[in-house]
Design an enzyme around this catalytic site. Structure first.
Site, PDB file in Angstrom:
ATOM      1  N   ARG A 146       0.821  -1.219   0.000  1.00 37.08           N
ATOM      2  CA  ARG A 146       0.000   0.000   0.000  1.00 37.08           C
ATOM      3  C   ARG A 146       0.854   1.269   0.000  1.00 37.08           C
ATOM      4  O   ARG A 146       0.507   2.255  -0.646  1.00 37.08           O
ATOM      5  CB  ARG A 146      -0.942   0.000   1.208  1.00 37.08           C
ATOM      6  CG  ARG A 146      -2.102  -0.946   1.010  1.00 37.08           C
ATOM      7  CD  ARG A 146      -3.006  -0.989   2.188  1.00 37.08           C
ATOM      8  NE  ARG A 146      -4.190  -1.790   1.853  1.00 37.08           N
ATOM      9  CZ  ARG A 146      -5.155  -2.064   2.706  1.00 37.08           C
ATOM     10  NH1 ARG A 146      -5.080  -1.623   3.944  1.00 37.08           N
ATOM     11  NH2 ARG A 146      -6.183  -2.788   2.339  1.00 37.08           N
ATOM     12  N   LYS A 151     -17.645 -15.719   3.383  1.00 37.82           N
ATOM     13  CA  LYS A 151     -19.018 -15.196   3.375  1.00 37.82           C
ATOM     14  C   LYS A 151     -19.582 -15.031   1.977  1.00 37.82           C
ATOM     15  O   LYS A 151     -19.005 -14.368   1.129  1.00 37.82           O
ATOM     16  CB  LYS A 151     -19.058 -13.842   4.086  1.00 37.82           C
ATOM     17  CG  LYS A 151     -18.895 -13.947   5.591  1.00 37.82           C
ATOM     18  CD  LYS A 151     -19.070 -12.592   6.225  1.00 37.82           C
ATOM     19  CE  LYS A 151     -19.109 -12.706   7.739  1.00 37.82           C
ATOM     20  NZ  LYS A 151     -19.284 -11.388   8.352  1.00 37.82           N
ATOM     21  N   GLY A 158     -12.246  -4.647   0.566  1.00 39.31           N
ATOM     22  CA  GLY A 158     -13.649  -4.195   0.617  1.00 39.31           C
ATOM     23  C   GLY A 158     -13.984  -3.218  -0.493  1.00 39.31           C
ATOM     24  O   GLY A 158     -15.066  -3.266  -1.081  1.00 39.31           O
TER      25      GLY A 158
END
Length: 402
Positions: free
Chosen positions: A39, A203, A384
């Protein structure tokens, strides 16, 4: 690019103070050594562009979850030696984010210099979306730059409210520009066919909308990891103690997805066999089972050899590939084989000319483990944020710049 969005290339930063939102929420070991600097490295081109034009930079970031309270554990101070070394200049640090002390330090900052402010999340207002906090932060710079793709899906003060105080003097950095361009290339559906999407992780709820959005243009959608078991159960399979999100709405949507795939003659593929375990730990007893007939008290923790072969055969014939999420419990070495095979196969296929986009911590970690992270067309810095973009949503951090 998105219409109406400015990048750092639209501005000359000479004698200007860039208030730059970055995502320096990097993984560290117990000695505060950075274990993955992707990052930070990805943001350096934007920083260097501003510095080369003799601009000043105020870096703002969050780190961890300090829950609105200052704490030594979550201080950003550990980044100073690392940043100074990477940029080959002394980076200054300020223990606050707002107030007279910060303003004074900025006043003393010379052109071509950088000041890193303390963790934004030491202020509870950052996560609350607070106008006053945004206003106080806005006093610190002339031009707002968002180069924090990894958090641009969050409606936090420094992401979605702060830009509005800068009028037209706001833009995205070079990392954000790259992320948007590569995502648009994929989401346009104009990538070279066959287009294959591999979705894993635990999920299903976070990825249902993605499946709905990509059915129209993806030729193959490969579902692995915990995401596969709700589908198998719904089709009448026995999944033992494997992970399943229980939710009526999820079941109805899965049904809709299966029907839509059938109607459009799209291939939604699931593992054929899985490595099952008698407990959720690395040292558990294991055996290979059909995914449709897992015995009671056993759980699927990785895709099996037939599934690896089946999935990899599809990847090997693909020309555009997107991957998010492991296909097994990747953090347990004994159940990481499937994920690592997927990583290697995507890298090999990319070397032969396919376009590949990979995002999500575990997927990128597996590429690094296999030493093939440099062989992917584009590694996304957002987990996300990538998922939200794949649902065809404009992220709050991008919306605020338009």
């Amino acid at each position: 690019m998105i219409e109406g969005i400015k990048t750092v290339n639209n501005f000359d930063f000479k004698n200007q103070i860039a208030l730059m939102r970055v995502d320096f929420n990097v993984p560290i070991d117990k000695y505060y050594n950075i274990t993955d600097d992707t990052r930070i490295q990805s943001t350096l081109p934007t920083i260097q562009k501003i510095l080369s034009e003799k601009g000043k930079i105020i870096l703002i970031s969050h780190f961890g979850r300090p829950k609105g309270k200052p704490s030594k554990t979550y201080s950003l101070k550990f980044l100073i030696p690392f940043l100074s070394e990477k940029l080959k200049l002394t980076v200054d640090f300020c223990e606050n984010c707002i107030g007279k002390n910060v303003e004074q330090k900025i006043h003393q900052l010379k052109n071509g210099k950088i000041l890193l402010l303390e963790n934004l999340r030491f202020y509870k207002e950052e996560e609350e979306g607070n106008e006053n906090f945004a206003f106080e932060l806005s006093k610190l710079g002339d031009i707002y730059v968002n180069d924090a793709f990894g958090v641009s899906h969050r409606s936090h003060t420094s992401i979605s409210l702060l830009p509005k105080f800068f009028g037209k003097k706001k833009c995205i950095g070079l990392l954000m520009q790259k992320e948007i361009q590569f995502l648009n290339k994929f989401l346009s559906g104009k990538g070279k066919k066959p287009i294959t999407v591999i979705l894993g992780g635990a999920k299903i709820s976070s990825k249902i909308e993605i499946i709905e959005n990509i059915i129209d243009f993806a030729d193959h959608i490969l579902i692995g990891g915990g995401m596969s078991y709700p589908f198998i159960k719904m089709k009448g399979g026995k999944i033992g103690n494997s992970i399943v999100e229980k939710n009526q709405i999820i079941e109805e949507t899965l049904n809709k997805i299966l029907n839509k795939c059938q109607e459009k003659n799209k291939k939604l593929s699931f593992p054929k066999d899985v490595i099952i375990a008698d407990s959720f730990k690395n040292t558990a007893n294991t055996k290979i089972s059909s995914i449709h007939s897992i015995p009671d008290r056993w759980m699927g923790l990785d895709i099996g050899p037939s599934s690896i072969k089946y999935f990899c055969n599809i990847i090997e014939k693909s020309n555009t590939i997107l991957w998010n999420g492991p296909v097994g419990v990747f953090e347990f070495p004994n159940f990481s084989l499937g994920t690592r095979f997927i990583a290697k196969t995507i890298a090999k296929r990319t070397e032969k000319g396919a376009f590949s986009l990979v995002g999500g911590g575990d997927s990128i970690a597996s590429l690094k483990m296999e030493g093939c992270n440099n062989k992917i067309s584009y590694l996304s810095t957002g987990g996300g944020a990538l998922l939200e973009s794949l649902k065809n949503k404009i992220l709050p951090g991008i919306k605020a710049i338009i």
